[in-house]
Design an enzyme around this catalytic site. Structure first.
Site, PDB file in Angstrom:
ATOM      1  CB  CYS A 119      49.393  -9.828 -10.338  1.00  0.00           C
ATOM      2  SG  CYS A 119      49.809 -11.533  -9.891  1.00  0.00           S
ATOM      3  CG  HIS A 222      45.248 -11.092 -12.329  1.00  0.00           C
ATOM      4  ND1 HIS A 222      46.171 -10.512 -13.190  1.00  0.00           N
ATOM      5  CD2 HIS A 222      45.946 -11.987 -11.592  1.00  0.00           C
ATOM      6  CE1 HIS A 222      47.365 -11.044 -12.985  1.00  0.00           C
ATOM      7  NE2 HIS A 222      47.254 -11.948 -12.021  1.00  0.00           N
ATOM      8  CD  GLU A 224      44.277  -8.251 -15.120  1.00  0.00           C
ATOM      9  OE1 GLU A 224      44.145  -7.620 -14.048  1.00  0.00           O
ATOM     10  OE2 GLU A 224      44.943  -9.308 -15.204  1.00  0.00           O
TER      11      GLU A 224
END
Ligand code: MN
Length: 276
Positions: A119, A222, A224
């Site tokens: 990001c 994202h 994660e």
């Protein structure tokens, strides 16, 4: 798993994870969204938070003994870094964090460490290498689904990934529906970078380095946030970073000060290296 005869790589490469400073309950706190740390742990890496409080001067010291770098999400980049006038719709910026991360990214490249950027991290890599950003995606490219007000794990838009690219290999996919909560995005791509994934509206969703240079991969979504799902393809990005960090650790071992520490030599890494 690597066969036992592979030389030197540490079982758990140490991954620097860039952090944030935020004021909460009247005090400045420094840390990072735990999802980044969990994703690195799930991939077999040992994460260390690198606070921007260290400042650019300490960036070289901060990377000592680390084998890879994860540049995380967060604030908008200050457009002054790429010579643009701030848009009235620019979000909050943190120039101190910008300066720290620009310094640590440059140092990681100097050391040949692998870098995964997420990001804001992708945006920082692009700016560091000479690119520019859309400052406010919703007004500059309106009607797009990137700043979704959906749960962080909601997969809201399709991403096409160039077959054979580093991103495609890491994800094991040529297409993916990703989450999306980013205010900015790449406008002009930095010359050394290649865009290897795109949203349906053309917004760049992954970049990597063309040829040579240290391993570098960056994504706009994202990954994660999917750390709790072992079947999510997104985990492959962290696995790739950890694998590259093992490789970098093996290559850099003779020059890595951590290589002489008793903890590592007791595991027989020196003997392993001599077989190479
Ligand atoms: Mn997006």
């Amino acid at each position: 798993m690597s066969p036992a005869i592979e030389p030197t790589p540490p079982a758990t490469p140490r991954i620097g994870v860039t952090g944030v400073v935020r004021r909460v309950d009247g005090a400045d706190r420094s840390g990072v969204n735990a999802a980044y740390l969990r994703a690195v742990l799930s991939a077999g890496g040992l994460p260390f938070v690198l606070s921007p409080l260290l400042g650019p001067e300490l960036a070289p010291a901060a990377l000592g003994g680390l084998h890879g770098l994860l540049l995380t999400g967060g604030e908008d980049l200050d457009p002054a870094w790429y010579g643009a006038t701030p848009s009235p719709r620019l979000g909050p910026v943190d120039r101190a964090r910008d300066a720290f991360e620009l310094a640590i990214f440059a140092e990681a490249r100097r050391r040949g460490l692998p870098v995964l950027a997420i990001c804001r991290g992708l945006q920082l890599v692009n700016v560091a290498l000479g690119g520019t950003l859309w400052q406010d995606l919703p007004s500059e490219r309106p009607g797009r689904p990137h700043d979704a007000a959906a749960p962080r794990t909601a997969r809201v838009h399709r991403v096409r990934i160039r077959p054979g690219s580093r991103a495609a290999r890491a994800l094991g996919a040529a297409e993916l529906v990703t989450n999306s909560f980013h205010h900015q995005a790449v406008r002009d791509l930095a010359p050394p970078l290649e865009a290897t994934a795109f949203a349906e509206d053309g917004v760049i969703e992954a970049v990597e380095e063309r040829d040579g240079g240290p391993w570098l991969l960056a994504v706009q979504w994202h990954p994660e946030e999917f750390h709790a799902d072992p079947a999510a393809p997104d985990g492959g990005l962290f696995a790739a970073l950890v694998e590259e960090a093992r490789r970098a650790a093996a290559l850099n071992a003779p020059r890595d000060p951590a290589a002489s520490d008793p903890d590592r030599s007791s595991r027989g890494t020196t003997r392993g290296r001599s077989r190479r």
